[in-house]
Design an enzyme around this catalytic site. Structure first.
Site, PDB file in Angstrom:
ATOM      1  N   SER A  50       0.856  -1.184   0.000  1.00  0.00           N
ATOM      2  CA  SER A  50       0.000   0.000   0.000  1.00  0.00           C
ATOM      3  C   SER A  50       0.897   1.242   0.000  1.00  0.00           C
ATOM      4  O   SER A  50       2.111   1.138   0.215  1.00  0.00           O
ATOM      5  CB  SER A  50      -0.879   0.006   1.251  1.00  0.00           C
ATOM      6  OG  SER A  50      -0.036   0.159   2.389  1.00  0.00           O
ATOM      7  N   ASP A  82      -1.182  -1.489  -3.962  1.00  0.00           N
ATOM      8  CA  ASP A  82      -2.546  -1.613  -3.419  1.00  0.00           C
ATOM      9  C   ASP A  82      -3.097  -0.209  -3.148  1.00  0.00           C
ATOM     10  O   ASP A  82      -2.417   0.622  -2.533  1.00  0.00           O
ATOM     11  CB  ASP A  82      -2.448  -2.429  -2.107  1.00  0.00           C
ATOM     12  CG  ASP A  82      -3.807  -2.777  -1.529  1.00  0.00           C
ATOM     13  OD1 ASP A  82      -4.771  -2.916  -2.306  1.00  0.00           O
ATOM     14  OD2 ASP A  82      -3.890  -2.921  -0.289  1.00  0.00           O
ATOM     15  N   GLU A 134     -11.240   0.406  -9.088  1.00  0.00           N
ATOM     16  CA  GLU A 134     -12.247   0.130  -8.050  1.00  0.00           C
ATOM     17  C   GLU A 134     -13.514   0.904  -8.334  1.00  0.00           C
ATOM     18  O   GLU A 134     -13.484   2.096  -8.643  1.00  0.00           O
ATOM     19  CB  GLU A 134     -11.724   0.504  -6.651  1.00  0.00           C
ATOM     20  CG  GLU A 134     -12.791   0.301  -5.561  1.00  0.00           C
ATOM     21  CD  GLU A 134     -12.286   0.496  -4.144  1.00  0.00           C
ATOM     22  OE1 GLU A 134     -11.144   0.096  -3.847  1.00  0.00           O
ATOM     23  OE2 GLU A 134     -13.046   1.061  -3.325  1.00  0.00           O
ATOM     24  N   GLY A 209     -10.797  -6.624   1.565  1.00  0.00           N
ATOM     25  CA  GLY A 209     -11.372  -6.844   2.894  1.00  0.00           C
ATOM     26  C   GLY A 209     -11.712  -8.305   3.145  1.00  0.00           C
ATOM     27  O   GLY A 209     -12.723  -8.617   3.782  1.00  0.00           O
ATOM     28  N   SER A 211      -9.938 -10.639   4.863  1.00  0.00           N
ATOM     29  CA  SER A 211      -9.579 -11.221   6.158  1.00  0.00           C
ATOM     30  C   SER A 211     -10.837 -11.345   6.998  1.00  0.00           C
ATOM     31  O   SER A 211     -11.673 -10.434   7.000  1.00  0.00           O
ATOM     32  CB  SER A 211      -8.592 -10.313   6.898  1.00  0.00           C
ATOM     33  OG  SER A 211      -7.366 -10.252   6.231  1.00  0.00           O
ATOM     34  N   ASN A 230      -7.693 -10.103  -1.565  1.00  0.00           N
ATOM     35  CA  ASN A 230      -6.746  -9.306  -0.776  1.00  0.00           C
ATOM     36  C   ASN A 230      -6.784  -9.678   0.706  1.00  0.00           C
ATOM     37  O   ASN A 230      -7.856  -9.683   1.328  1.00  0.00           O
ATOM     38  CB  ASN A 230      -7.109  -7.822  -0.882  1.00  0.00           C
ATOM     39  CG  ASN A 230      -6.764  -7.237  -2.235  1.00  0.00           C
ATOM     40  OD1 ASN A 230      -6.435  -7.952  -3.169  1.00  0.00           O
ATOM     41  ND2 ASN A 230      -6.834  -5.927  -2.341  1.00  0.00           N
ATOM     42  N   ILE A 231      -5.598  -9.928   1.247  1.00  0.00           N
ATOM     43  CA  ILE A 231      -5.467 -10.285   2.666  1.00  0.00           C
ATOM     44  C   ILE A 231      -4.341  -9.462   3.297  1.00  0.00           C
ATOM     45  O   ILE A 231      -3.189  -9.548   2.866  1.00  0.00           O
ATOM     46  CB  ILE A 231      -5.131 -11.798   2.828  1.00  0.00           C
ATOM     47  CG1 ILE A 231      -6.226 -12.705   2.254  1.00  0.00           C
ATOM     48  CG2 ILE A 231      -4.830 -12.121   4.298  1.00  0.00           C
ATOM     49  CD1 ILE A 231      -7.489 -12.803   3.070  1.00  0.00           C
ATOM     50  N   ASP A 232      -4.679  -8.718   4.310  1.00  0.00           N
ATOM     51  CA  ASP A 232      -3.687  -7.971   5.089  1.00  0.00           C
ATOM     52  C   ASP A 232      -3.891  -8.246   6.584  1.00  0.00           C
ATOM     53  O   ASP A 232      -3.011  -8.753   7.281  1.00  0.00           O
ATOM     54  CB  ASP A 232      -3.830  -6.474   4.778  1.00  0.00           C
ATOM     55  CG  ASP A 232      -2.756  -5.641   5.461  1.00  0.00           C
ATOM     56  OD1 ASP A 232      -1.855  -6.218   6.096  1.00  0.00           O
ATOM     57  OD2 ASP A 232      -2.815  -4.398   5.374  1.00  0.00           O
ATOM     58  N   THR A 233      -5.101  -7.951   7.071  1.00  0.00           N
ATOM     59  CA  THR A 233      -5.382  -8.019   8.506  1.00  0.00           C
ATOM     60  C   THR A 233      -5.081  -9.397   9.119  1.00  0.00           C
ATOM     61  O   THR A 233      -4.492  -9.474  10.209  1.00  0.00           O
ATOM     62  CB  THR A 233      -6.854  -7.629   8.766  1.00  0.00           C
ATOM     63  OG1 THR A 233      -7.061  -6.315   8.219  1.00  0.00           O
ATOM     64  CG2 THR A 233      -7.189  -7.621  10.237  1.00  0.00           C
TER      65      THR A 233
HETATM   66  P1  13P Z   1      -8.166  -6.976   5.025  1.00  0.00           P
HETATM   67  O1  13P Z   1      -8.053  -5.805   5.955  1.00  0.00           O
HETATM   68  O2  13P Z   1      -9.492  -7.661   5.184  1.00  0.00           O
HETATM   69  O3  13P Z   1      -7.040  -7.910   5.137  1.00  0.00           O
HETATM   70  O4  13P Z   1      -8.173  -6.398   3.537  1.00  0.00           O
HETATM   71  C1  13P Z   1      -6.982  -6.040   2.907  1.00  0.00           C
HETATM   72  C2  13P Z   1      -7.238  -5.345   1.635  1.00  0.00           C
HETATM   73  O5  13P Z   1      -8.295  -5.438   1.036  1.00  0.00           O
HETATM   74  C3  13P Z   1      -6.123  -4.534   1.073  1.00  0.00           C
HETATM   75  O6  13P Z   1      -6.524  -3.812  -0.046  1.00  0.00           O
END
Ligand code: 13P
Length: 290
Positions: A50, A82, A134, A209, A211, A230-233
């Protein structure tokens, strides 16, 4: 192998009906966890940064880390920006060697979003890179919005058809009820909307989003055309929990490797699980030739 583009990996995923994980990184250990998981699972992978991660680690550090990781593996790796919201930052990433960028014009009215996204597509495609756009607003889990407000931010299928036709994006992020961050309750995904969007466009769909979304909902979304997830959290949670545990178990520890090593292992496990759920595990041998 050298970095590949988002279009290449998503084309393959679309042909075979699975989704490729897009995992956020901001340091060496997370890059290593993502690559380690991809190698262990034989899965193509998208490593994304990001604007915040780039600010934290530095553009050259991120680019070098991911290039190094890709060069030492047979797994196809995409380096993706991202949520690029700043046109100049998008250009800097392309110049640094990102093979894919997201231009997030979702805060603008449709016409402006289309114009901005098209401009980025023209530049990126001219140099062989891919673009994700998006449409709709994917908020944070902390946003307090009513059901009708939430509906109003979701992607309108007919607008999605117009958006992809007029911009030429390689992937489209949609708002169907997911949010960034940690969910308080169970996320409610609008699968009907997703099916309607998929019925109107041929462009791979991106789920942000993701996660905290139950595995069965993820599988359903993949069956309905989602090709990038996408996975970050979920990585952040296990990474920092493992650090906390390591420090609690050994309060006198002063070796960062003893704290960050277990965090890297915890992240690798969670990413491997995601790859199996997304259906990208075991695709290496059918994948883009190196
Ligand atoms: P999460 O916060 O659900 O992992 O989403 C990450 C995301 O969509 C990054 O663009």
């Amino acid at each position: 192998m050298p970095l590949v583009t988002l279009a290449e990996v998503l084309q393959e995923a679309d042909a075979k009906g699975y989704a490729v994980g897009a995992f956020n990184c901001n340091n060496m250990e997370i890059v290593q966890a993502i690559i380690g998981a991809a190698e262990a699972e034989g899965a193509p992978v998208i490593i994304q940064a990001s604007q915040g991660a780039i600010k934290y680690a530095g553009l050259q550090y991120i680019t070098s880390l991911v290039r190094t990781a890709a060069a030492g593996t047979r797994v196809p790796v995409v380096l993706h920006l991202d949520h690029g919201t700043d046109f100049e930052q998008v250009l800097r990433c392309l110049r640094a060697g990102f093979t894919s960028v997201m231009i997030d014009g979702s805060k603008y009215p449709l016409e402006e979003n289309i114009a901005l996204t098209r401009q980025v597509v023209e530049i990126a495609h001219a140099i062989g890179a891919s673009v994700e756009g998006e449409l709709g607003r994917i908020g944070g889990t902390e946003d307090h919005v009513s059901v009708s407000e939430r509906e109003a931010t979701m992607t309108v299928p007919e607008e999605a058809a117009r958006f992809v036709a007029e911009t030429g994006v390689d992937a489209l992020a949609v708002a169907i009820g997911t949010a960034h961050g940690r969910y308080k309750g169970k996320p409610q995904l609008d699968f009907e909307r997703l099916a309607a969007i998929d019925g109107l466009i041929n462009t791979p769909i991106v789920l942000h989003g993701s996660s905290g979304v139950p595995d069965e909902d993820i599988r359903r979304a993949v069956a309905l055309g989602v090709r990038k997830i996408n996975i970050d959290t979920d990585i952040r949670i296990v990474f920092v929990e493992a650090m906390r545990r390591a420090l609690a178990d050994n309060p006198e520890e002063i070796d960062p490797r003893k704290v960050l090593g277990p965090a890297r292992d915890a992240a690798t496990s969670v990413i491997r699980h995601k790859m199996r759920v997304f259906g990208s595990a075991g695709r290496l041998h059918n994948s883009i030739p190196g």
